[in-house]
Design a protein around this motif. Sequence first.
Motif, short mmCIF file in Angstrom:
data_model
loop_
_atom_site.label_atom_id
_atom_site.label_comp_id
_atom_site.label_asym_id
_atom_site.label_seq_id
_atom_site.Cartn_x
_atom_site.Cartn_y
_atom_site.Cartn_z
N LYS A 1 -69.42 11.48 -19.63
CA LYS A 1 -70.47 12.00 -18.95
C LYS A 1 -70.79 11.18 -17.44
CE LYS A 1 -72.92 13.04 -23.35
NZ LYS A 1 -73.85 12.81 -24.33
N GLY A 2 -69.78 11.04 -16.81
CA GLY A 2 -69.75 10.32 -15.49
C GLY A 2 -70.48 11.46 -14.57
N SER A 3 -70.70 10.66 -13.55
CA SER A 3 -71.58 11.46 -12.41
C SER A 3 -70.47 12.24 -11.52
CB SER A 3 -72.17 10.59 -11.46
OG SER A 3 -73.16 10.06 -12.22
N GLU A 4 -70.84 13.60 -11.06
CA GLU A 4 -70.19 14.33 -10.27
C GLU A 4 -70.21 14.10 -8.76
OE1 GLU A 4 -70.78 18.54 -10.78
OE2 GLU A 4 -70.72 18.34 -13.06
N THR A 5 -69.09 14.44 -8.19
CA THR A 5 -68.89 13.95 -6.93
C THR A 5 -69.34 15.31 -5.94
OG1 THR A 5 -67.90 13.00 -4.96
CG2 THR A 5 -66.65 14.53 -6.48
N ALA A 6 -69.26 15.28 -4.65
CA ALA A 6 -69.32 16.52 -3.89
C ALA A 6 -68.33 17.60 -4.25
CB ALA A 6 -69.10 16.14 -2.34
N SER A 7 -68.83 18.79 -4.32
CA SER A 7 -67.99 20.00 -4.63
C SER A 7 -66.90 20.25 -3.61
CB SER A 7 -68.77 21.41 -4.52
OG SER A 7 -69.75 20.99 -5.62
N SER A 8 -65.67 20.29 -3.86
CA SER A 8 -64.32 20.57 -3.36
C SER A 8 -64.25 21.99 -2.85
CB SER A 8 -63.17 19.98 -3.91
OG SER A 8 -62.92 20.75 -5.06
N ARG A 9 -65.03 22.97 -3.63
CA ARG A 9 -65.02 24.32 -3.35
C ARG A 9 -66.45 24.77 -3.79
NH1 ARG A 9 -60.76 25.56 -8.04
NH2 ARG A 9 -61.85 23.70 -8.58
N GLU A 10 -66.71 26.24 -3.38
CA GLU A 10 -68.41 26.57 -3.51
C GLU A 10 -68.47 26.49 -5.14
OE1 GLU A 10 -71.65 27.92 -2.38
OE2 GLU A 10 -69.98 27.44 -1.23
N LYS A 11 -69.32 25.89 -5.57
CA LYS A 11 -69.89 25.93 -7.00
C LYS A 11 -68.83 25.25 -8.05
CE LYS A 11 -72.97 29.97 -6.46
NZ LYS A 11 -73.70 31.24 -6.87
N SER A 12 -68.04 24.49 -7.50
CA SER A 12 -67.10 23.74 -8.26
C SER A 12 -67.72 22.34 -8.97
CB SER A 12 -65.68 23.21 -7.59
OG SER A 12 -65.92 22.31 -6.74
N HIS A 13 -67.21 21.69 -10.04
CA HIS A 13 -67.68 20.92 -10.42
C HIS A 13 -66.69 19.64 -10.32
CE1 HIS A 13 -71.01 22.56 -12.61
NE2 HIS A 13 -70.30 23.61 -12.70
N ASP A 14 -66.88 18.55 -9.61
CA ASP A 14 -65.91 17.56 -9.42
C ASP A 14 -66.09 16.03 -9.75
OD1 ASP A 14 -65.80 20.01 -7.64
OD2 ASP A 14 -63.99 18.77 -6.70
N LEU A 15 -65.04 15.48 -10.26
CA LEU A 15 -65.22 14.28 -10.80
C LEU A 15 -63.92 13.43 -10.30
CD1 LEU A 15 -66.18 16.35 -13.41
CD2 LEU A 15 -67.30 14.32 -14.02
N VAL A 16 -64.19 12.28 -9.89
CA VAL A 16 -63.29 11.38 -9.09
C VAL A 16 -63.20 10.03 -10.07
CG1 VAL A 16 -62.05 10.55 -7.33
CG2 VAL A 16 -63.40 12.76 -7.01
N TYR A 17 -62.18 9.14 -10.08
CA TYR A 17 -62.12 7.94 -10.60
C TYR A 17 -60.80 7.18 -9.84
CZ TYR A 17 -61.87 3.80 -13.11
OH TYR A 17 -61.98 2.29 -13.50
N ARG A 18 -61.19 6.02 -9.12
CA ARG A 18 -60.12 5.49 -8.54
C ARG A 18 -59.80 4.19 -8.82
NH1 ARG A 18 -62.56 8.62 -4.41
NH2 ARG A 18 -61.61 9.87 -2.97
N GLU A 19 -58.63 3.61 -8.80
CA GLU A 19 -58.60 2.05 -9.17
C GLU A 19 -57.10 1.48 -8.44
OE1 GLU A 19 -57.40 0.01 -13.29
OE2 GLU A 19 -59.57 0.50 -13.25
N ASN A 20 -57.37 0.54 -7.56
CA ASN A 20 -55.84 0.11 -6.91
C ASN A 20 -55.38 1.43 -6.09
OD1 ASN A 20 -56.75 -2.41 -7.66
ND2 ASN A 20 -55.76 -1.88 -9.36
N ASN A 21 -54.11 1.80 -6.37
CA ASN A 21 -53.34 2.86 -5.70
C ASN A 21 -53.52 4.13 -6.57
OD1 ASN A 21 -52.38 1.45 -3.43
ND2 ASN A 21 -50.83 0.51 -4.79
N PHE A 22 -54.16 3.93 -7.71
CA PHE A 22 -54.24 5.42 -8.49
C PHE A 22 -55.68 6.07 -8.13
CE2 PHE A 22 -51.91 2.73 -12.01
CZ PHE A 22 -50.54 3.14 -11.36
N MET A 23 -55.58 7.42 -8.12
CA MET A 23 -56.61 8.28 -8.14
C MET A 23 -56.44 9.19 -9.15
SD MET A 23 -58.42 10.49 -4.76
CE MET A 23 -57.27 11.69 -4.80
N TYR A 24 -57.55 9.69 -9.93
CA TYR A 24 -57.76 10.92 -10.76
C TYR A 24 -58.65 11.74 -10.37
CZ TYR A 24 -59.41 13.07 -14.90
OH TYR A 24 -60.02 14.01 -15.89
#
Length: 201
Positions: free
Chosen positions: A75-98
């Motif tokens: 139940k993490g927070s969403e980030t800014a939409s990458s497309r119209e009305k999309s739901h986006d979630l991002v997680y970063r750690e060192n050189n990795f990004m999800y």
Amino acid sequence: MGEYTLRYLPLAEQDLSEIMNCIQNNLENPIAAENTLSKRDFDLKIATLHRLRNKMDKKLIEFLIKAKRKTYAGKGSETASSREKSHDLVYRENNFMYYDTYLGGEKFAGEEALWIADNPYWSMNYIGRVTGENFNVDFLKEALLNVPFEKPFRGPEKYEDGRYEYKCSINGNFDWFQGKEIISFCGKEVYECYFHGGLIK
């Protein structure tokens, strides 16, 4: 090719993307690699590459599981939409990004992906829908929190809580896979989702 690989093996932690590309090229083109080395050196090189690949995949899978638990399933927070009305979630750690992005609600489609040092490495696409009454999204997220290390794609093979039951079947491995998950309420299916994915080159 052999000199390049041996020269960069000790630098795996400094340039993960370049190392992983090198490993894929060598393991996917063993004939070309063998032509440049003696049989003994070739066998040693392939064994070394396999060990490094297994080590890097273990770190990636550990990160993937952590990222899933920090985003949608947790139940993490969403980030800014990458497309119209999309739901986006991002997680970063060192050189990795999800990155997880999806469209819709009761009927949805989306993609999860992993980057190493800003280069895409792995991806999974999914599409699903609610098929009956009494679907509970909190139960789905609860099941997804239990993502197994051996098959780190959705939830476990089976998970139950009260009258809800989650099942997930998968063919393949981290490199190339397909699967389906369903949720039943009192024995009646109320949700289904298909997914597939693998490595990107």
